[in-house]
Design a protein around this motif. Structure first.
Motif, PDB file in Angstrom:
ATOM      1  N   ALA A  92      49.314  -0.278   7.744  1.00 42.57           N
ATOM      2  CA  ALA A  92      49.796  -0.311   9.129  1.00 42.57           C
ATOM      3  C   ALA A  92      51.320  -0.457   9.196  1.00 42.57           C
ATOM      4  O   ALA A  92      52.006   0.283   9.905  1.00 42.57           O
ATOM      5  CB  ALA A  92      49.125  -1.465   9.875  1.00 42.57           C
ATOM      6  N   ARG A  93      51.842  -1.403   8.404  1.00 41.46           N
ATOM      7  CA  ARG A  93      53.284  -1.664   8.457  1.00 41.46           C
ATOM      8  C   ARG A  93      54.083  -0.464   7.944  1.00 41.46           C
ATOM      9  O   ARG A  93      55.127  -0.111   8.507  1.00 41.46           O
ATOM     10  CB  ARG A  93      53.594  -2.920   7.631  1.00 41.46           C
ATOM     11  N   ASP A  94      53.576   0.186   6.893  1.00 37.74           N
ATOM     12  CA  ASP A  94      54.275   1.359   6.338  1.00 37.74           C
ATOM     13  C   ASP A  94      54.312   2.493   7.362  1.00 37.74           C
ATOM     14  O   ASP A  94      55.301   3.216   7.474  1.00 37.74           O
ATOM     15  CB  ASP A  94      53.589   1.841   5.053  1.00 37.74           C
ATOM     16  N   ALA A 123      49.014  -6.564   8.651  1.00 35.02           N
ATOM     17  CA  ALA A 123      50.046  -5.527   8.567  1.00 35.02           C
ATOM     18  C   ALA A 123      50.002  -4.732   7.270  1.00 35.02           C
ATOM     19  O   ALA A 123      50.374  -3.562   7.238  1.00 35.02           O
ATOM     20  CB  ALA A 123      51.423  -6.172   8.727  1.00 35.02           C
ATOM     21  N   ARG A 124      49.499  -5.366   6.180  1.00 39.57           N
ATOM     22  CA  ARG A 124      49.497  -4.670   4.887  1.00 39.57           C
ATOM     23  C   ARG A 124      48.140  -4.059   4.574  1.00 39.57           C
ATOM     24  O   ARG A 124      47.920  -3.562   3.474  1.00 39.57           O
ATOM     25  CB  ARG A 124      49.989  -5.615   3.792  1.00 39.57           C
ATOM     26  N   ARG A 125      47.239  -4.089   5.547  1.00 37.02           N
ATOM     27  CA  ARG A 125      45.936  -3.430   5.332  1.00 37.02           C
ATOM     28  C   ARG A 125      46.009  -1.953   5.688  1.00 37.02           C
ATOM     29  O   ARG A 125      46.821  -1.531   6.490  1.00 37.02           O
ATOM     30  CB  ARG A 125      44.858  -4.134   6.163  1.00 37.02           C
ATOM     31  N   ARG A 126      45.113  -1.165   5.054  1.00 37.72           N
ATOM     32  CA  ARG A 126      45.138   0.280   5.299  1.00 37.72           C
ATOM     33  C   ARG A 126      44.459   0.609   6.623  1.00 37.72           C
ATOM     34  O   ARG A 126      43.456   0.007   6.982  1.00 37.72           O
ATOM     35  CB  ARG A 126      44.442   1.018   4.158  1.00 37.72           C
ATOM     36  N   ARG A 137      45.478  -1.335  19.009  1.00 36.04           N
ATOM     37  CA  ARG A 137      46.660  -2.218  18.977  1.00 36.04           C
ATOM     38  C   ARG A 137      47.791  -1.592  18.153  1.00 36.04           C
ATOM     39  O   ARG A 137      48.958  -1.709  18.499  1.00 36.04           O
ATOM     40  CB  ARG A 137      46.289  -3.595  18.418  1.00 36.04           C
ATOM     41  N   LEU A 138      47.420  -0.911  17.062  1.00 34.72           N
ATOM     42  CA  LEU A 138      48.458  -0.253  16.258  1.00 34.72           C
ATOM     43  C   LEU A 138      49.104   0.890  17.055  1.00 34.72           C
ATOM     44  O   LEU A 138      50.320   1.087  16.996  1.00 34.72           O
ATOM     45  CB  LEU A 138      47.870   0.275  14.941  1.00 34.72           C
TER      46      LEU A 138
END
Ligand SMILES: Nc1ncnc2c1ncn2[C@@H]1O[C@H](COP(=O)(O)OP(=O)(O)OP(=O)(O)O)[C@@H](O)[C@H]1O
Length: 242
Positions: A92-94, A123-126, A137-138
């Motif tokens: 998500a963050r990437d 945030a670091r989950r795919r 939400r993303l």
């Protein structure tokens, strides 16, 4: 702050006239709901405003400019159109960092919006492992990334649980209270009655009403009754007797 202005908008797909001479303005500082029966042309109108489709006639301007003339569009307009789009293998963050980079947005803003939408813990989950609510939400985090004065949301509460619906309601109201232009399509009239200040109602690509929720509600016994009366001639597949 900046309005959305549609003037004589027309869009045809083959034999279907999806949008038929639409003229309306979405004002800043309030939540404007965009409603109409299935196939009325709401998504098409939003796509044209966002430069994803070219109109056959008319103009759609955001803050006086066409979307495709904006050099860093995310700083001007944020949009939630389809929550399912990022690569499922991407974190998500990437994904947000990549969007920020392409629009000249400072990286710390990514963590800010992740926190704002409540995704900082994942945030670091795919993206592929995200639930519908997390995807939504993303999508909203992407829309908010450039801190834009204008926001478009196509069916933002679709598939969300009551908690998510309440969260979106507060978010939309908060964005409008900050003076932003908030344009939101939805089929959930009861939800819009509690969220929107103003409604643009269309049917078969044409404008049926552009009025405050209070004025529309006064037309019938409820907002739903007023909506059904306005759109009764524009429904392709009317429901049978209850
Ligand atoms: N890419 C496309 N190709 C062909 N026809 C299309 C395309 N996009 C939309 N249409 C048609 O244009 C009309 C308007 O569709 P649109 O999706 O804008 O309506 P909508 O109001 O968003 O509908 P819904 O409430 O069901 O989402 C429909 O008749 C639809 O079938």
């Amino acid at each position: 702050m900046r309005p959305i202005e549609c003037q004589g908008l027309r869009k045809r797909y083959g034999r279907t006239l999806a949008v038929d001479g639409l003229t309306f303005t979405v004002a800043p500082g309030r939540v404007t709901g965009f409603v109409g029966p299935n196939g009325a042309g709401k998504s098409t109108t939003m796509r044209v405003i966002l430069g994803l489709d070219r109109p056959d006639a008319g103009t759609a301007l955001v803050g006086g400019r066409r979307y495709r003339d904006l050099r860093t569009p995310l700083r001007h307009v944020g949009a939630l159109l389809d929550a399912g789009s990022p690569d499922p293998g991407r974190r998500a963050r990437d994904h947000l960092l990549w969007m920020a980079r392409s629009n000249g947005i400072p990286p710390p803003r990514v963590d800010e919006v992740l926190e704002l939408v409540g995704l900082d813990g994942v945030a670091r989950r795919r993206f592929g492992g995200f639930s519908l609510g997390m995807r939504q939400r993303l999508g909203i985090a992407s829309a908010l990334l450039g801190d834009p004065p204008v926001l478009l949301f196509d069916e933002p509460v679709n598939g969300l649980d009551p908690d998510g619906v309440r969260w979106i309601r507060g978010l939309l109201r908060g964005l409008a209270a900050q003076g932003r232009t908030v344009f939101v399509s939805s089929h959930l009239l009861a939800e819009l009655a509690g969220t929107a200040d103003h409604l643009v109602v269309i049917g078969r690509g044409r404008l049926l009403a552009d009025a405050s929720v209070a004025a529309l509600t006064a037309l019938g016994t409820s907002l739903e009754a007023a909506y059904l009366a306005l759109t009764c001639g524009s429904v392709d597949y009317p429901a049978g007797p209850a």
